[in-house]
Design a protein around this motif. Structure first.
Motif, PDB file in Angstrom:
ATOM      1  N   ALA A  90     -18.039  -0.467 -15.748  1.00  0.00           N
ATOM      2  CA  ALA A  90     -17.764  -1.891 -15.953  1.00  0.00           C
ATOM      3  C   ALA A  90     -16.311  -2.179 -15.611  1.00  0.00           C
ATOM      4  N   VAL A  91     -15.986  -3.462 -15.581  1.00  0.00           N
ATOM      5  CA  VAL A  91     -14.592  -3.887 -15.560  1.00  0.00           C
ATOM      6  C   VAL A  91     -14.152  -4.052 -17.010  1.00  0.00           C
ATOM      7  N   TYR A  92     -13.072  -3.398 -17.361  1.00  0.00           N
ATOM      8  CA  TYR A  92     -12.551  -3.427 -18.726  1.00  0.00           C
ATOM      9  C   TYR A  92     -11.337  -4.348 -18.780  1.00  0.00           C
ATOM     10  N   ARG A  93     -11.347  -5.215 -19.772  1.00  0.00           N
ATOM     11  CA  ARG A  93     -10.248  -6.173 -19.960  1.00  0.00           C
ATOM     12  C   ARG A  93      -9.774  -6.153 -21.415  1.00  0.00           C
ATOM     13  N   CYS A  94      -8.554  -6.564 -21.611  1.00  0.00           N
ATOM     14  CA  CYS A  94      -8.029  -6.668 -22.968  1.00  0.00           C
ATOM     15  C   CYS A  94      -7.622  -8.113 -23.252  1.00  0.00           C
TER      16      CYS A  94
END
Length: 115
Positions: A90-94
């Motif tokens: 996945a694309v991981y974001r914060c």
């Protein structure tokens, strides 16, 4: 508010990665921080959060494999990911806070788990 994620990449199943999120523009030490991910064709999923008091939240799908931590001196939150599985791709974001509807997200870092 600025958030810059890094540390993603291509890893084999069972491998590990450590993601970093450098934050600025808000009171980091007083804010909960959240990692979320979005797989192709799926919605945004909350993965883990760490509150300012040190409490942690993990999605059931990552419990026992992922560890969230933070360094308030560096305004950085980390996500140590072990025993990675293809479904972790996945694309991981914060983001600050725990609300996925926030408009404050970083650009994301791609994690691909594949042999």
């Amino acid at each position: 508010v600025q958030l810059v994620e890094s540390g993603g990449g291509l890893v084999q199943p069972g491998g590990s990665l450590r993601l970093s999120c450098a934050a600025s523009g808000f009171d980091f030490s007083s804010s909960a921080m959240t990692w979320a991910r979005q797989a192709p064709g799926k919605g945004l999923e909350r993965v883990s959060s760490m509150y300012s008091n040190g409490n942690r939240y993990y999605a059931d799908s990552v419990k026992g494999r992922f560890t969230i931590s933070r360094d308030n001196a560096k305004n950085t939150v980390y996500l140590q990911m072990n025993n990675l599985k293809p479904e972790d791709t996945a694309v991981y974001r914060c983001a600050p806070g725990v609300n996925l509807s926030t408009r404050y997200w970083g650009q994301g870092t791609q994690v691909t788990v594949s042999s």
